[in-house]
Scaffold this motif. Structure first.
Motif, mmCIF file in Angstrom:
data_model
loop_
_atom_site.group_PDB
_atom_site.id
_atom_site.type_symbol
_atom_site.label_atom_id
_atom_site.label_comp_id
_atom_site.label_asym_id
_atom_site.label_seq_id
_atom_site.Cartn_x
_atom_site.Cartn_y
_atom_site.Cartn_z
ATOM 1 N N LYS A 1 0.834 -1.204 0.000
ATOM 2 C CA LYS A 1 0.000 0.000 0.000
ATOM 3 C C LYS A 1 0.867 1.253 0.000
ATOM 4 N N GLN B 1 2.185 1.890 -3.544
ATOM 5 C CA GLN B 1 1.209 2.530 -4.425
ATOM 6 C C GLN B 1 1.002 3.992 -4.078
ATOM 7 N N ASN B 2 1.039 4.311 -2.806
ATOM 8 C CA ASN B 2 0.935 5.722 -2.401
ATOM 9 C C ASN B 2 2.131 6.525 -2.910
ATOM 10 N N GLU C 1 0.597 -6.610 -6.471
ATOM 11 C CA GLU C 1 -0.293 -6.739 -5.317
ATOM 12 C C GLU C 1 -1.224 -7.941 -5.482
#
Length: 379
Positions: free
Chosen positions: A57, A60-61, A92
């Motif tokens: 996560k 991706q941020n 992912e």
């Protein structure tokens, strides 16, 4: 694909690192089917994830923030953002264990991969398509009719769901898997992104059948995989060409059984460098090796071996213009989304390799594809 930056992690004894490395390697390698190449920033960020420094996560941020703050037109290839974001999403999905064998899962994977990139992410196309293929010498596969896509998808899933692998030999299993994935791909239910979606779904499905498939075959041979799907869905009786899953079966034997048959895209061309339809499946590997010397000697000198990215650029140009249409630098810039310098460099390389030739009477800098075996010069 260039040297895999994650290969050292595949050899790690720690399962978590090896698993993450496989997911990233495959995710990045699959971008080659659309001529995309992820950025160095994505690779560096992926390595941090493999080493356990950041979560998926957080990856991706970071990628989202990178492109929000990044100046427009920073590089020749403006589709790098797509490559980076889709790579992180594939990694992912491949890192997750959750999976349902259903049409909805297949459509959901497309939505997850291309949300915010394609307007039609997760939507079934409502128009018919054709694509010129260099491996078919400019012909196209007959893709599913727009009016029948949902029904065709549900039929293929129901057939596979009801199929029993019990008592089958490994050759029979691999043949059946090749038939299933080639039919699924041929429906081509999405406007773009079909091969990447199919590959991700297929890998997840293989795991439910007990195959780990945790090697670099997809990463290094994504373009071969796509061309094998093309050959599995093309017949031209007038030219003596029949659809064949043979190429896919070779790919799957490497993927699932760790066989080492060399995979060359040029062998898939319908000109018949390798007539796999006439090679018995039991003698396939022997037949390929026996003919390798003849094949190689028949090819032109390999001074002009192109990268996977350039190869796909050639494919996209050929899909658009074929042998007859005339094109110039502006058309190349628009079609491939590259700058003037990149288009000029590409045209120069193709001209030097005798893949295109100048055309007089249309103004300076106009070209068309030469009527030679393109595969002699690429891959």
């Amino acid at each position: 694909m260039e040297k895999d930056p994650f290969k050292e992690y595949l050899k790690e004894s720690e399962p978590d690192r090896a698993g993450k490395s496989y997911a990233w390697s495959t995710a990045i390698g699959l971008q080659a089917v659309d001529g995309l190449k992820p950025s160095k920033y994505l690779i560096d960020t992926a390595i941090q994830n493999i080493e356990g420094k950041i979560t998926m996560k957080e990856v991706q941020n970071l990628i989202d923030t990178y492109y929000e703050e990044r100046p427009v037109h920073l590089s020749d290839d403006e589709r790098t953002e797509e490559a980076d974001k889709v790579s992180s999403r594939i990694a992912e999905i491949l890192s997750e264990t959750a999976f349902t064998f259903s049409p909805n899962e297949y459509i959901s994977i497309h939505r997850k991969l291309f949300q915010g990139i394609y307007k039609h992410a997760g939507k079934i196309r409502d128009y018919n398509i054709t694509k010129k293929e260099w491996v078919l010498d400019g012909a196209t596969v007959m893709y599913g009719s727009a009016s029948e896509l949902q029904a065709a998808l549900e039929y293929d899933f129901s057939q596979e769901r009801d199929f029993s692998y019990k008592g089958l030999s490994m050759d029979e299993i691999i043949h059946h898997l090749a038939v299933f994935v080639s039919r699924l791909w041929q429906i081509h239910i999405f406007g773009e992104g079909n091969t990447r979606t199919t590959a991700v779904f297929f890998i997840k499905y293989l795991r439910t059948l007990g195959f780990s498939a945790t090697n670099d075959i997809f990463a290094e041979n994504a373009w071969y995989f796509r061309n094998a799907l093309v050959r599995a869905n093309y017949t031209n009786l007038q030219k003596g060409i029949h659809e064949t899953t043979g190429y896919l079966e070779i790919f799957l034997r490497n993927l699932l059984l760790n066989e080492k048959t060399e995979l060359h895209n040029r062998n898939l061309h319908i000109s018949g460098l390798l007539d796999i339809e006439k090679v018995d499946i039991q003698d396939k590997k022997v037949g390929i090796q026996d003919r390798k010397v003849d094949i190689e000697s028949a090819l032109l000198k390999k001074e002009n071996v192109f990268s996977a990215k350039t190869t796909v650029h050639i494919q996209r140009l050929f899909e658009k213009f074929g042998y007859e249409e005339i094109f110039g630098r502006s058309a190349v810039m628009e079609l491939l989304d590259i700058k003037k310098s990149g288009a000029s460099r590409l045209l120069s390389n193709l001209l030097q390799a005798d893949i295109i030739e100048p055309v007089s009477g249309y103004g300076k800098g106009k070209y068309k594809f030469t009527r030679i075996n393109i595969m002699n010069q690429i891959m």
